[in-house]
Design a protein around this motif. Structure first.
Motif, PDB file in Angstrom:
ATOM      1  N   ARG A 137     -29.247 -13.180   9.749  1.00 50.70           N
ATOM      2  CA  ARG A 137     -28.618 -12.979   8.397  1.00 50.70           C
ATOM      3  C   ARG A 137     -29.227 -14.183   7.433  1.00 50.70           C
ATOM      4  O   ARG A 137     -29.283 -14.065   6.073  1.00 50.70           O
ATOM      5  CB  ARG A 137     -27.272 -13.120   8.254  1.00 50.70           C
ATOM      6  N   LEU A 138     -29.441 -15.302   7.917  1.00 51.80           N
ATOM      7  CA  LEU A 138     -30.040 -16.609   7.120  1.00 51.80           C
ATOM      8  C   LEU A 138     -31.388 -16.243   6.609  1.00 51.80           C
ATOM      9  O   LEU A 138     -31.863 -16.805   5.315  1.00 51.80           O
ATOM     10  CB  LEU A 138     -29.642 -17.891   7.797  1.00 51.80           C
ATOM     11  N   SER A 139     -32.027 -15.665   7.409  1.00 53.36           N
ATOM     12  CA  SER A 139     -33.574 -15.721   7.134  1.00 53.36           C
ATOM     13  C   SER A 139     -34.297 -14.408   6.507  1.00 53.36           C
ATOM     14  O   SER A 139     -35.271 -14.379   6.253  1.00 53.36           O
ATOM     15  CB  SER A 139     -34.522 -16.043   8.379  1.00 53.36           C
ATOM     16  N   ARG A 140     -33.415 -13.279   6.726  1.00 57.86           N
ATOM     17  CA  ARG A 140     -33.939 -12.044   6.266  1.00 57.86           C
ATOM     18  C   ARG A 140     -33.044 -11.726   4.683  1.00 57.86           C
ATOM     19  O   ARG A 140     -31.804 -11.883   4.759  1.00 57.86           O
ATOM     20  CB  ARG A 140     -33.538 -10.710   7.224  1.00 57.86           C
ATOM     21  N   HIS A 141     -33.777 -11.036   4.012  1.00 56.75           N
ATOM     22  CA  HIS A 141     -33.147 -11.010   2.394  1.00 56.75           C
ATOM     23  C   HIS A 141     -33.643  -9.370   2.127  1.00 56.75           C
ATOM     24  O   HIS A 141     -34.734  -9.038   2.258  1.00 56.75           O
ATOM     25  CB  HIS A 141     -33.666 -12.057   1.485  1.00 56.75           C
ATOM     26  N   GLN A 142     -32.589  -8.846   1.275  1.00 57.58           N
ATOM     27  CA  GLN A 142     -33.092  -7.769   0.728  1.00 57.58           C
ATOM     28  C   GLN A 142     -33.536  -7.929  -0.717  1.00 57.58           C
ATOM     29  O   GLN A 142     -32.783  -8.781  -1.477  1.00 57.58           O
ATOM     30  CB  GLN A 142     -31.901  -6.859   0.661  1.00 57.58           C
ATOM     31  N   VAL A 143     -34.768  -7.459  -1.030  1.00 62.68           N
ATOM     32  CA  VAL A 143     -35.324  -7.698  -2.257  1.00 62.68           C
ATOM     33  C   VAL A 143     -35.570  -6.281  -2.959  1.00 62.68           C
ATOM     34  O   VAL A 143     -36.033  -5.328  -2.105  1.00 62.68           O
ATOM     35  CB  VAL A 143     -36.486  -8.509  -2.291  1.00 62.68           C
ATOM     36  N   PRO A 144     -35.717  -6.068  -4.297  1.00 62.21           N
ATOM     37  CA  PRO A 144     -36.065  -4.868  -4.955  1.00 62.21           C
ATOM     38  C   PRO A 144     -37.507  -4.692  -4.859  1.00 62.21           C
ATOM     39  O   PRO A 144     -38.255  -5.671  -5.112  1.00 62.21           O
ATOM     40  CB  PRO A 144     -35.469  -5.120  -6.355  1.00 62.21           C
ATOM     41  N   ALA A 145     -37.952  -3.578  -4.413  1.00 61.91           N
ATOM     42  CA  ALA A 145     -39.194  -3.106  -4.530  1.00 61.91           C
ATOM     43  C   ALA A 145     -39.707  -1.926  -5.516  1.00 61.91           C
ATOM     44  O   ALA A 145     -38.581  -1.196  -5.662  1.00 61.91           O
ATOM     45  CB  ALA A 145     -39.922  -3.020  -3.074  1.00 61.91           C
ATOM     46  N   THR A 146     -40.800  -1.962  -5.871  1.00 66.03           N
ATOM     47  CA  THR A 146     -40.993  -0.890  -6.629  1.00 66.03           C
ATOM     48  C   THR A 146     -42.418  -0.009  -6.279  1.00 66.03           C
ATOM     49  O   THR A 146     -43.540  -0.543  -5.915  1.00 66.03           O
ATOM     50  CB  THR A 146     -41.677  -1.449  -8.230  1.00 66.03           C
ATOM     51  N   VAL A 147     -42.184   1.092  -6.122  1.00 69.19           N
ATOM     52  CA  VAL A 147     -43.151   2.071  -5.872  1.00 69.19           C
ATOM     53  C   VAL A 147     -44.282   2.171  -6.348  1.00 69.19           C
ATOM     54  O   VAL A 147     -44.300   2.326  -7.795  1.00 69.19           O
ATOM     55  CB  VAL A 147     -42.637   3.520  -5.352  1.00 69.19           C
ATOM     56  N   VAL A 148     -45.565   1.997  -5.942  1.00 73.60           N
ATOM     57  CA  VAL A 148     -46.846   1.896  -6.550  1.00 73.60           C
ATOM     58  C   VAL A 148     -47.441   3.447  -6.503  1.00 73.60           C
ATOM     59  O   VAL A 148     -47.835   4.097  -7.413  1.00 73.60           O
ATOM     60  CB  VAL A 148     -47.860   1.034  -6.440  1.00 73.60           C
ATOM     61  N   ARG A 149     -47.595   3.837  -5.062  1.00 75.07           N
ATOM     62  CA  ARG A 149     -47.706   5.209  -4.976  1.00 75.07           C
ATOM     63  C   ARG A 149     -47.235   5.589  -3.426  1.00 75.07           C
ATOM     64  O   ARG A 149     -47.256   4.724  -2.635  1.00 75.07           O
ATOM     65  CB  ARG A 149     -49.301   5.481  -4.985  1.00 75.07           C
ATOM     66  N   GLU A 150     -47.310   6.905  -3.302  1.00 79.65           N
ATOM     67  CA  GLU A 150     -46.631   7.474  -1.846  1.00 79.65           C
ATOM     68  C   GLU A 150     -47.883   7.650  -1.028  1.00 79.65           C
ATOM     69  O   GLU A 150     -48.961   8.119  -1.707  1.00 79.65           O
ATOM     70  CB  GLU A 150     -45.830   8.695  -2.065  1.00 79.65           C
TER      71      GLU A 150
ATOM     72  N   VAL B 139     -45.093   4.039   1.776  1.00 84.05           N
ATOM     73  CA  VAL B 139     -45.391   3.947   0.055  1.00 84.05           C
ATOM     74  C   VAL B 139     -46.335   2.583   0.136  1.00 84.05           C
ATOM     75  O   VAL B 139     -45.987   1.661   0.960  1.00 84.05           O
ATOM     76  CB  VAL B 139     -44.146   3.858  -0.886  1.00 84.05           C
ATOM     77  N   VAL B 140     -47.136   2.359  -1.083  1.00 85.20           N
ATOM     78  CA  VAL B 140     -47.406   1.255  -1.191  1.00 85.20           C
ATOM     79  C   VAL B 140     -46.742   0.808  -2.362  1.00 85.20           C
ATOM     80  O   VAL B 140     -46.191   1.353  -3.253  1.00 85.20           O
ATOM     81  CB  VAL B 140     -49.051   1.383  -1.968  1.00 85.20           C
ATOM     82  N   ALA B 141     -46.192  -0.601  -2.318  1.00 87.82           N
ATOM     83  CA  ALA B 141     -45.139  -1.052  -3.307  1.00 87.82           C
ATOM     84  C   ALA B 141     -45.127  -2.538  -3.790  1.00 87.82           C
ATOM     85  O   ALA B 141     -46.280  -3.240  -2.944  1.00 87.82           O
ATOM     86  CB  ALA B 141     -43.715  -1.031  -2.588  1.00 87.82           C
ATOM     87  N   ASP B 142     -44.845  -2.983  -4.806  1.00 85.83           N
ATOM     88  CA  ASP B 142     -44.779  -4.417  -5.328  1.00 85.83           C
ATOM     89  C   ASP B 142     -43.526  -4.860  -5.084  1.00 85.83           C
ATOM     90  O   ASP B 142     -42.446  -4.074  -5.454  1.00 85.83           O
ATOM     91  CB  ASP B 142     -45.209  -4.302  -6.755  1.00 85.83           C
ATOM     92  N   TRP B 143     -43.337  -6.301  -4.663  1.00 90.54           N
ATOM     93  CA  TRP B 143     -41.845  -6.832  -4.391  1.00 90.54           C
ATOM     94  C   TRP B 143     -42.192  -8.204  -4.818  1.00 90.54           C
ATOM     95  O   TRP B 143     -43.071  -8.816  -4.540  1.00 90.54           O
ATOM     96  CB  TRP B 143     -41.373  -6.526  -3.432  1.00 90.54           C
ATOM     97  N   THR B 144     -41.078  -8.901  -5.206  1.00 84.70           N
ATOM     98  CA  THR B 144     -41.082 -10.444  -5.194  1.00 84.70           C
ATOM     99  C   THR B 144     -40.269 -11.053  -3.958  1.00 84.70           C
ATOM    100  O   THR B 144     -39.034 -10.619  -3.861  1.00 84.70           O
ATOM    101  CB  THR B 144     -40.638 -10.748  -6.510  1.00 84.70           C
TER     102      THR B 144
ATOM    103  N   HIS C 197     -45.702  -9.847  -4.104  1.00 86.95           N
ATOM    104  CA  HIS C 197     -46.303  -9.325  -2.969  1.00 86.95           C
ATOM    105  C   HIS C 197     -46.828  -7.918  -3.191  1.00 86.95           C
ATOM    106  O   HIS C 197     -45.978  -7.136  -4.145  1.00 86.95           O
ATOM    107  CB  HIS C 197     -45.151  -9.374  -1.720  1.00 86.95           C
ATOM    108  N   HIS C 198     -47.804  -7.233  -2.525  1.00 88.04           N
ATOM    109  CA  HIS C 198     -47.909  -5.797  -2.533  1.00 88.04           C
ATOM    110  C   HIS C 198     -48.467  -5.440  -1.262  1.00 88.04           C
ATOM    111  O   HIS C 198     -49.304  -6.180  -0.647  1.00 88.04           O
ATOM    112  CB  HIS C 198     -49.303  -5.815  -3.530  1.00 88.04           C
ATOM    113  N   GLY C 199     -48.184  -4.310  -0.743  1.00 90.61           N
ATOM    114  CA  GLY C 199     -48.171  -3.903   0.494  1.00 90.61           C
ATOM    115  C   GLY C 199     -47.786  -2.399   0.889  1.00 90.61           C
ATOM    116  O   GLY C 199     -47.045  -1.911   0.143  1.00 90.61           O
ATOM    117  N   THR C 200     -48.016  -1.849   2.040  1.00 90.33           N
ATOM    118  CA  THR C 200     -47.489  -0.834   2.561  1.00 90.33           C
ATOM    119  C   THR C 200     -46.340  -1.009   3.301  1.00 90.33           C
ATOM    120  O   THR C 200     -46.416  -1.895   4.243  1.00 90.33           O
ATOM    121  CB  THR C 200     -48.564  -0.178   3.485  1.00 90.33           C
ATOM    122  N   VAL C 201     -45.272  -0.169   3.054  1.00 88.02           N
ATOM    123  CA  VAL C 201     -44.125  -0.420   3.509  1.00 88.02           C
ATOM    124  C   VAL C 201     -43.128   0.761   3.785  1.00 88.02           C
ATOM    125  O   VAL C 201     -43.759   1.969   3.070  1.00 88.02           O
ATOM    126  CB  VAL C 201     -43.020  -1.405   2.726  1.00 88.02           C
ATOM    127  N   LEU C 202     -42.360   0.922   4.304  1.00 85.08           N
ATOM    128  CA  LEU C 202     -41.365   2.276   4.383  1.00 85.08           C
ATOM    129  C   LEU C 202     -40.241   1.900   3.317  1.00 85.08           C
ATOM    130  O   LEU C 202     -39.579   1.024   3.419  1.00 85.08           O
ATOM    131  CB  LEU C 202     -40.749   2.255   5.989  1.00 85.08           C
TER     132      LEU C 202
END
Length: 201
Positions: free
Chosen positions: A61-74, A96-101, A108-113
């Motif tokens: 709970r202390l080390s994991r955070h929810q951050v908003p991400a934006t889809v670049v492409r599926e 998807v490939v997404a961008d997030w901060t 950051h930019h990468g492939t995620v679910l």
């Protein structure tokens, strides 16, 4: 364990053998150990597992955070567990490939679910990351941790009972082997006529 039922009866039975009584006492001792030791072992394992898992819950709970991400492409298809956040049993997730901060502010930019049934460029979703922005799995929740601890405790209790029963069976098997060996010795001492009167004439 059937020997336990006859333990009292064998006390005054003229046909009772010493090994019969020994088997009954071994069975009774094994039963008592199962009834007393198995629950204690189960409770100890449950307590230790509960403590460790709840500590993991707090740490995550202390080390994991929810951050908003934006889809670049599926990308399509499914991820086979190679990504840190891929957890078995999660449906309706798209690769998807997404961008997030990251929480520390680095991009950051990468492939995620993504938790989207159908992803399009520009769609936003929430992503679990560590403090450096690397994708991670959803934090373990307290209820799931408790369930895992209870299962571990029950498993330890059953394993303890199984080990005790295995030792009981081994002990009884040794007693039976010794009994048969003594019978063979007695038959050999009786001679070739096996104690029958006039068999050698």
């Amino acid at each position: 364990m059937r020997a336990i039922g006859g333990l009292w009866r064998w006390r005054h039975n003229p046909l009772r053998r010493t090994t019969d009584l020994a088997e009954a006492w071994v069975a009774l001792a094994a039963l008592l150990v199962m009834l007393l030791a198995a629950p204690v072992v189960g409770a100890l394992v449950d307590a230790v597992a509960q403590d460790a898992l709840q500590r993991t819950v707090r740490d995550q709970r202390l080390s994991r955070h929810q951050v908003p991400a934006t889809v670049v492409r599926e990308l399509g298809g499914s991820m086979l567990g190679s990504e840190p956040e891929s957890v078995p049993g999660r449906d309706g997730r798209t690769r998807v490939v997404a961008d997030w901060t990251a929480p520390d502010g680095t991009p950051h930019h990468g492939t995620v679910l993504a938790g989207l049934t159908s992803a399009h460029r520009g769609d936003r979703f929430l992503l679990w990351t560590d403090t450096r922005g690397r994708p991670v799995g959803r934090p373990l929740d307290s209820a799931t941790a408790t369930t895992h601890a209870v299962v571990a405790g029950c498993g330890a209790a059953l394993l303890t009972a199984g080990v005790v029963e295995a030792f009981r069976r081994l002990a009884v098997r040794q007693m039976v082997r010794r009994r048969y060996a003594r019978w063979d010795q007695a038959w050999n001492r009786a001679g070739p006529d096996r104690g029958r009167t006039g068999a050698g004439s």
